[in-house]
Design an enzyme around this catalytic site. Structure first.
Site, short mmCIF file in Angstrom:
data_model
loop_
_atom_site.label_atom_id
_atom_site.label_comp_id
_atom_site.label_asym_id
_atom_site.label_seq_id
_atom_site.Cartn_x
_atom_site.Cartn_y
_atom_site.Cartn_z
N GLU A 73 38.95 39.23 48.84
CA GLU A 73 38.61 40.32 47.83
C GLU A 73 37.42 40.78 47.74
O GLU A 73 37.04 42.18 47.69
CB GLU A 73 39.08 39.90 46.29
CG GLU A 73 40.32 39.41 46.18
CD GLU A 73 40.79 38.12 46.40
OE1 GLU A 73 41.82 37.54 46.09
OE2 GLU A 73 40.00 37.44 47.18
N PHE A 135 46.91 30.08 33.68
CA PHE A 135 46.63 29.92 35.15
C PHE A 135 45.92 31.12 35.49
O PHE A 135 46.52 32.12 35.37
CB PHE A 135 47.95 29.59 35.78
CG PHE A 135 47.78 29.62 37.31
CD1 PHE A 135 47.04 28.47 37.85
CD2 PHE A 135 48.48 30.55 38.01
CE1 PHE A 135 46.94 28.43 39.29
CE2 PHE A 135 48.37 30.52 39.37
CZ PHE A 135 47.79 29.37 40.03
N GLN A 136 44.86 31.09 36.19
CA GLN A 136 44.10 32.23 36.84
C GLN A 136 43.81 33.19 35.86
O GLN A 136 43.46 34.41 36.12
CB GLN A 136 44.81 32.79 38.07
CG GLN A 136 45.11 31.87 39.23
CD GLN A 136 45.67 32.68 40.58
OE1 GLN A 136 46.15 33.78 40.14
NE2 GLN A 136 45.32 32.14 41.53
N LYS A 185 49.30 41.85 32.57
CA LYS A 185 50.51 41.83 33.46
C LYS A 185 51.65 42.16 32.48
O LYS A 185 52.44 42.97 33.18
CB LYS A 185 50.93 40.22 33.94
CG LYS A 185 52.08 40.48 34.76
CD LYS A 185 52.26 38.88 35.20
CE LYS A 185 53.64 39.01 36.26
NZ LYS A 185 53.90 37.62 36.95
N MET A 501 15.14 37.16 59.00
CA MET A 501 14.02 37.46 57.96
C MET A 501 13.58 36.28 57.25
O MET A 501 12.36 36.45 57.20
CB MET A 501 14.95 38.50 57.25
CG MET A 501 13.88 39.13 56.13
SD MET A 501 12.57 40.00 57.04
CE MET A 501 13.24 41.69 57.07
#
Length: 605
Positions: A73, A135-136, A185, A501
């Protein structure tokens, strides 16, 4: 043509928002998400499905949107950035709840820091489950609040079109930035009556327009009184498409121009008034001009610490004209003597119109002595590099060759670190939106997905990613996305076998104690990984270059491949360092042209 495409972003409020209302059509909230994006003119989006966004992925199959399935993602958010930075359009990304949405946040904050218009749509658990640690489930609204320009939580299907349209409008207007819409949802699954366009309800959201004439008059008068002016140009010049007006202003005033990292290409590098990039790794003339200026004409810049160095010592003798569309930036880091809040294009145009009369009334200053000093700095402190004592290639010569052998239309994307600075220094950018990088946040891993997004947006334009071996390994899984979707980005890995760097700072400030910066990928050691084999495993073309005489041939070979990505592993010296340099927290007057050498500014300059 692709280049013209980059210069013409979509209307900020979406192409359909001024249309007459349509008759309501019954559909699910998920179908409304897809249709709303289509109505707004979105054609491409980057994302990955999961449980709470799954209802929306079903109607995607029958819609017109080109969805590109990423492998992480974070890649979706950076791809949306690359898409937006290269075009001015809103980049769109999508993810599921919990870890999916949280993985977007790095890219969203990156967009916020660089004022990039990005719309993120995330799934959320069902409305009745919010707050139950389902959940999630994650508080994406709370987590993203400081990292976005604005965000919304949608729990009712009928609110979906308006909230997405509002998010698109906010992302693309004023000072652009990322906006997140978190949709439950249950809202996606519920039915609603869809009609277009929705009514936008954004009380308090006002977009500055024309600047106040009094401030414009004061700015013009300040310019006529200045003997050592500098046009200090920031990324707002590209965002507002002010390059034509900027060119007129520069030539009208005769003042030197410095362009920050986000503004490269806003003013042609070949123009005689362009002194280059200012700041920590800016050119000596650009840094010197700011330090000895008596007037800073600051256009869409925010006095970032990487430009100013120690802020108390920055441009100590200068008055400041500061133009910005974001009122919060005015006098935030440096007090503005002439504050101008408004659209930058309109402000510059107004100054251009006011200056001739001001010159006629007050006289036009003679800048010849100013230019004599600046010309001497340019002659005495040019950009360059030395041959490496270890016999390996100098990274600067690779990057210079990339710029020299590609056209002015080529889009160069970079990761973060030494290669980012060398790409800013040694490639001459003649056009806006041809240098894309993570500037404000400095996100390693930005490069591969951002280049992918830029290539999707500009299919007929070459896109070259200049990346470090450290940055590349953070998001290189998106090579699979590029291969599957035939996105033919070119990747030049500046492989110095280290976190370059960080290693440079350890060389200069930590007694050459190289703690955890060696990546063990350089010549003479086992290659972990072998980037050529990695390229081939992904279905890309892989090339390795270890000799200077092979650089240009490899670049030409890469440019001939148009059906898949190409990776060139340029094996370079780990001892190369970025010069000039102003150490963090020090005055710009302490700029080092090479190790231990700082130019002596004349006090009477």
């Amino acid at each position: 043509m692709a280049n013209d495409h980059r210069k013409t972003p979509k209307p900020p409020s979406g192409s359909g928002l001024r249309a007459a209302p349509s008759a309501p059509v019954r559909m699910t909230g998920a179908q409304a998400i897809v249709l709303t994006l289509e109505k707004l003119g979105v054609t491409d989006l980057f994302g990955m499905p999961g449980g709470t966004i799954l209802p929306t992925y079903d109607p995607l199959m029958s819609g017109s949107l080109n969805h590109i399935l990423v492998r992480h993602e974070q890649g979706a958010a950076h791809a949306a950035e690359g898409y937006a930075k290269s075009t001015g359009k809103v980049g769109v990304c999508m993810a599921t709840s919990g870890p999916g949405a949280i993985n977007l946040l790095t890219g969203l904050m990156d967009s916020l820091m660089d004022s990039v218009p990005v719309l993120a749509i995330t799934g959320q658990v069902g409305t009745k489950s919010i707050g139950t640690d389902a959940f999630q489930e994650a508080d994406v609204l709370g987590a993203s609040m400081p990292l976005t320009k604005h965000n919304f939580l949608v729990t009712q299907a009928e609110d979906i079109p308006a909230r997405i349209a509002e998010a698109y409008h906010i992302a693309s207007t004023g000072r652009p930035g990322p906006v997140l819409v978190d949709i439950s949802k249950s809202a996606q699954e519920a039915e609603m009556d869809f009609s277009w366009p929705p009514t936008l309800d954004l009380p308090g959201y006002k977009i500055p327009g024309r600047p106040h004439p009094r401030q414009i008059k004061q700015a013009a008068q300040a310019i006529t009184a200045s003997q050592q002016p500098v046009l200090y140009v920031g990324g707002g010049a590209i965002t507002s498409q002010s390059e034509k007006e900027l060119l007129v202003l520069a030539e009208l005033t005769g003042a030197p121009v410095v362009t920050t990292l986000t503004a490269l290409g806003a003013f042609p590098a070949s123009h005689k008034q362009n002194l280059g990039m200012p700041g920590m790794h800016g050119t000596v003339p650009a840094v010197g001009a700011l330090q000895r200026a008596d007037l800073l004409i600051t256009l869409g810049a925010r006095f970032d610490d990487r430009v100013t160095g120690k802020i108390a010592d920055f441009a100590p003798g200068a008055k400041v004209i500061h133009v910005d569309i974001d009122a919060a930036e005015i006098s935030k880091n440096r007090v503005a003597d002439v504050p101008i809040v408004g659209d930058l294009t309109q402000a510059i145009k107004a100054m251009n119109e006011a200056l001739p009369a001001a010159y006629e009334h007050y006289g036009k200053p003679d800048l010849s002595d100013w230019w004599t000093w600046l010309d001497r700095l340019q002659a005495e402190y040019p950009l360059g590099w030395d041959s490496m004592e270890d016999g390996l290639m100098a990274p600067q010569e690779v990057i210079e060759a990339l710029g020299r052998t590609n056209s002015d239309d080529t889009i160069f994307v970079t990761g973060v670190g030494q290669h980012q600075m060398w790409a800013a220094q040694f490639i001459k950018y003649e056009k806006p939106r041809t240098y894309l990088s993570s500037c404000g946040l400095g996100t390693m891993g930005f490069g591969v997905p951002a280049a992918m997004g830029a290539q999707v947006a500009n299919p007929n334009t070459p896109v070259w990613l200049i990346d470090g071996d450290g940055c590349f390994q953070m998001t290189n899984q998106e090579l699979a996305t590029c291969v599957v979707n035939k996105i033919p980005i070119k990747i030049a890995i500046i492989n110095n076998s280290s976190l370059g760097m960080v290693r440079q700072w350890q060389t200069l400030f930590y007694g050459q104690r190289y703690s955890n910066t060696d990546l063990f990928t350089g010549a003479g050691t086992q290659r972990i990984p072998d980037f050529v084999k990695m390229a081939e495993a992904y279905g890309c073309k892989g090339i390795r270059v270890e000799k200077s005489e092979d650089i240009e041939a490899a670049i030409r070979e890469a440019n001939e491949v148009t059906d898949r990505p190409v990776i060139i592993d340029f094996v370079v010296s780990p001892d190369a360092m970025v010069w000039p340099m102003v150490a963090a927290g020090t005055s710009n007057d302490q700029i080092m042209y090479a190790r231990g050498l700082a130019p002596e500014w004349e006090k009477d300059a």
